[in-house]
Design a protein around this motif. Structure first.
Motif, PDB file in Angstrom:
ATOM      1  N   VAL A   1      40.470 -81.206 -47.127  1.00  0.00           N
ATOM      2  CA  VAL A   1      39.814 -79.827 -46.588  1.00  0.00           C
ATOM      3  C   VAL A   1      39.021 -79.419 -47.490  1.00  0.00           C
ATOM      4  CG1 VAL A   1      40.741 -77.457 -46.076  1.00  0.00           C
ATOM      5  CG2 VAL A   1      42.321 -79.400 -45.741  1.00  0.00           C
ATOM      6  N   PRO A   2      37.785 -78.840 -47.203  1.00  0.00           N
ATOM      7  CA  PRO A   2      36.538 -78.611 -47.835  1.00  0.00           C
ATOM      8  C   PRO A   2      36.976 -77.203 -48.772  1.00  0.00           C
ATOM      9  CG  PRO A   2      35.749 -79.113 -45.956  1.00  0.00           C
ATOM     10  CD  PRO A   2      37.301 -79.122 -45.819  1.00  0.00           C
ATOM     11  N   GLU A   3      36.284 -77.140 -49.823  1.00  0.00           N
ATOM     12  CA  GLU A   3      36.492 -75.966 -50.648  1.00  0.00           C
ATOM     13  C   GLU A   3      36.215 -74.665 -49.680  1.00  0.00           C
ATOM     14  OE1 GLU A   3      33.768 -75.935 -54.016  1.00  0.00           O
ATOM     15  OE2 GLU A   3      35.171 -77.163 -55.274  1.00  0.00           O
ATOM     16  N   HIS A   4      36.826 -73.402 -50.127  1.00  0.00           N
ATOM     17  CA  HIS A   4      36.359 -72.256 -49.273  1.00  0.00           C
ATOM     18  C   HIS A   4      36.822 -72.360 -48.101  1.00  0.00           C
ATOM     19  CE1 HIS A   4      34.827 -70.716 -52.835  1.00  0.00           C
ATOM     20  NE2 HIS A   4      34.094 -71.693 -53.239  1.00  0.00           N
ATOM     21  N   THR A   5      37.785 -72.849 -47.571  1.00  0.00           N
ATOM     22  CA  THR A   5      38.413 -72.984 -46.091  1.00  0.00           C
ATOM     23  C   THR A   5      39.812 -72.442 -45.947  1.00  0.00           C
ATOM     24  OG1 THR A   5      37.283 -75.068 -45.990  1.00  0.00           O
ATOM     25  CG2 THR A   5      38.939 -74.816 -44.486  1.00  0.00           C
ATOM     26  N   SER A   6      39.891 -71.964 -44.785  1.00  0.00           N
ATOM     27  CA  SER A   6      41.446 -71.244 -44.540  1.00  0.00           C
ATOM     28  C   SER A   6      41.612 -71.913 -43.393  1.00  0.00           C
ATOM     29  CB  SER A   6      41.190 -69.768 -44.393  1.00  0.00           C
ATOM     30  OG  SER A   6      42.377 -69.089 -43.897  1.00  0.00           O
ATOM     31  N   ILE A   7      43.019 -72.340 -43.108  1.00  0.00           N
ATOM     32  CA  ILE A   7      43.599 -72.845 -42.100  1.00  0.00           C
ATOM     33  C   ILE A   7      44.670 -71.939 -41.930  1.00  0.00           C
ATOM     34  CG2 ILE A   7      44.803 -74.780 -40.942  1.00  0.00           C
ATOM     35  CD1 ILE A   7      43.227 -76.603 -42.698  1.00  0.00           C
ATOM     36  N   THR A   8      44.815 -71.377 -40.474  1.00  0.00           N
ATOM     37  CA  THR A   8      45.927 -70.412 -40.126  1.00  0.00           C
ATOM     38  C   THR A   8      46.394 -70.725 -38.719  1.00  0.00           C
ATOM     39  OG1 THR A   8      44.787 -68.690 -41.456  1.00  0.00           O
ATOM     40  CG2 THR A   8      46.318 -68.097 -39.752  1.00  0.00           C
ATOM     41  N   GLY A   9      47.822 -70.814 -38.575  1.00  0.00           N
ATOM     42  CA  GLY A   9      48.504 -71.241 -37.157  1.00  0.00           C
ATOM     43  C   GLY A   9      48.489 -70.053 -36.578  1.00  0.00           C
ATOM     44  N   ALA A  10      48.984 -70.159 -35.150  1.00  0.00           N
ATOM     45  CA  ALA A  10      49.139 -69.171 -34.230  1.00  0.00           C
ATOM     46  C   ALA A  10      50.241 -67.923 -34.571  1.00  0.00           C
ATOM     47  CB  ALA A  10      49.790 -69.679 -32.778  1.00  0.00           C
ATOM     48  N   LYS A  11      51.229 -68.317 -35.482  1.00  0.00           N
ATOM     49  CA  LYS A  11      52.228 -67.496 -35.772  1.00  0.00           C
ATOM     50  C   LYS A  11      53.131 -67.700 -36.922  1.00  0.00           C
ATOM     51  CE  LYS A  11      55.565 -64.550 -33.467  1.00  0.00           C
ATOM     52  NZ  LYS A  11      56.589 -64.276 -32.088  1.00  0.00           N
ATOM     53  N   ASN A  12      53.635 -66.959 -37.681  1.00  0.00           N
ATOM     54  CA  ASN A  12      54.249 -67.280 -38.933  1.00  0.00           C
ATOM     55  C   ASN A  12      55.733 -67.773 -38.271  1.00  0.00           C
ATOM     56  OD1 ASN A  12      56.042 -67.215 -41.142  1.00  0.00           O
ATOM     57  ND2 ASN A  12      55.113 -65.139 -42.042  1.00  0.00           N
ATOM     58  N   PRO A  13      55.985 -69.213 -38.789  1.00  0.00           N
ATOM     59  CA  PRO A  13      57.312 -69.536 -38.335  1.00  0.00           C
ATOM     60  C   PRO A  13      58.440 -69.166 -39.073  1.00  0.00           C
ATOM     61  CG  PRO A  13      56.289 -71.025 -39.861  1.00  0.00           C
ATOM     62  CD  PRO A  13      55.309 -70.095 -39.806  1.00  0.00           C
ATOM     63  N   ASN A  14      58.482 -68.195 -40.230  1.00  0.00           N
ATOM     64  CA  ASN A  14      59.293 -67.601 -40.925  1.00  0.00           C
ATOM     65  C   ASN A  14      59.902 -66.250 -40.515  1.00  0.00           C
ATOM     66  OD1 ASN A  14      59.484 -69.964 -42.583  1.00  0.00           O
ATOM     67  ND2 ASN A  14      57.917 -69.462 -43.362  1.00  0.00           N
ATOM     68  N   ASP A  15      60.948 -65.996 -40.208  1.00  0.00           N
ATOM     69  CA  ASP A  15      61.459 -64.521 -39.971  1.00  0.00           C
ATOM     70  C   ASP A  15      62.145 -64.309 -41.533  1.00  0.00           C
ATOM     71  OD1 ASP A  15      62.525 -62.260 -39.383  1.00  0.00           O
ATOM     72  OD2 ASP A  15      63.387 -62.974 -37.432  1.00  0.00           O
ATOM     73  N   MET A  16      61.444 -63.268 -42.255  1.00  0.00           N
ATOM     74  CA  MET A  16      62.197 -62.940 -43.481  1.00  0.00           C
ATOM     75  C   MET A  16      63.239 -62.087 -43.350  1.00  0.00           C
ATOM     76  SD  MET A  16      60.333 -65.321 -45.099  1.00  0.00           S
ATOM     77  CE  MET A  16      61.303 -64.949 -46.540  1.00  0.00           C
ATOM     78  N   SER A  17      63.422 -61.424 -42.307  1.00  0.00           N
ATOM     79  CA  SER A  17      64.811 -60.364 -41.740  1.00  0.00           C
ATOM     80  C   SER A  17      65.770 -61.183 -41.625  1.00  0.00           C
ATOM     81  CB  SER A  17      64.325 -59.271 -41.028  1.00  0.00           C
ATOM     82  OG  SER A  17      63.908 -59.961 -39.552  1.00  0.00           O
ATOM     83  N   ASN A  18      65.628 -62.518 -40.910  1.00  0.00           N
ATOM     84  CA  ASN A  18      66.609 -63.548 -40.563  1.00  0.00           C
ATOM     85  C   ASN A  18      66.252 -64.838 -40.939  1.00  0.00           C
ATOM     86  OD1 ASN A  18      68.759 -64.666 -39.663  1.00  0.00           O
ATOM     87  ND2 ASN A  18      68.522 -63.920 -37.541  1.00  0.00           N
ATOM     88  N   PRO A  19      66.120 -65.336 -41.967  1.00  0.00           N
ATOM     89  CA  PRO A  19      65.636 -66.675 -42.524  1.00  0.00           C
ATOM     90  C   PRO A  19      66.073 -67.816 -41.881  1.00  0.00           C
ATOM     91  CG  PRO A  19      66.581 -65.469 -44.559  1.00  0.00           C
ATOM     92  CD  PRO A  19      66.748 -64.724 -43.193  1.00  0.00           C
TER      93      PRO A  19
END
Length: 149
Positions: A77-95
């Motif tokens: 992955v080249p420098e200065h790159t961001s890869i973001t998915g559709a939705k956070n897979p983690n629910d911190m209120s209910n892990p």
């Protein structure tokens, strides 16, 4: 490709490695904050996926839709790159809660280790030997799932 326990996987579409990785390798992106829409053909089916990229403070920010994205080599992955998915897979209120897989971005390794005597840490050709992401400086990857073999 269907993953057991995953309800078929993100968005119901699977994309070949070349349909998305070519754009990241080439740095295909908008030169501004206006998103560039990159069309991806699915492996099967007729619904095209849209990968977007915007330039945000000097960072090429790729936003992936829900779906399954095959990966079969080591991607630098080249420098200065961001890869973001559709939705956070983690629910911190209910892990312990599993995500809704149809809403997720899943990177799926399509091959794995076959020679158990090989030294994979010092292989002659790391790109073809190992599968996954190699992160350069100033790279972020978030809100994705990764499934190896």
């Amino acid at each position: 490709t269907s993953l057991q326990g995953c309800g078929g996987g993100g968005g119901g579409q699977t994309y070949r490695y070349t349909s998305w990785s070519t754009h990241i390798k080439a740095g295909t992106c908008s030169s501004s904050g206006t998103p560039m829409r990159i069309t991806m053909l699915p492996k099967t089916g007729s619904v095209q996926g849209i990968l977007t990229c915007t330039l945000q403070y000097g960072v090429k920010a790729y936003q992936f839709p829900a779906g399954i994205f095959e990966i079969d080599e080591q991607l630098l992955v080249p420098e200065h790159t961001s890869i973001t998915g559709a939705k956070n897979p983690n629910d911190m209120s209910n892990p312990t809660t599993s995500p809704v897989w149809e809403e997720q971005t899943l990177f799926l390794a399509t091959r794995g280790v076959t020679d158990y005597n090989m030294n994979y840490c010092h292989a002659k050709n790391m790109v073809n030997t190992r599968v996954g992401f190699v992160l350069s400086s100033y790279v972020t990857v978030r809100d994705i799932n990764y499934q190896g073999i």
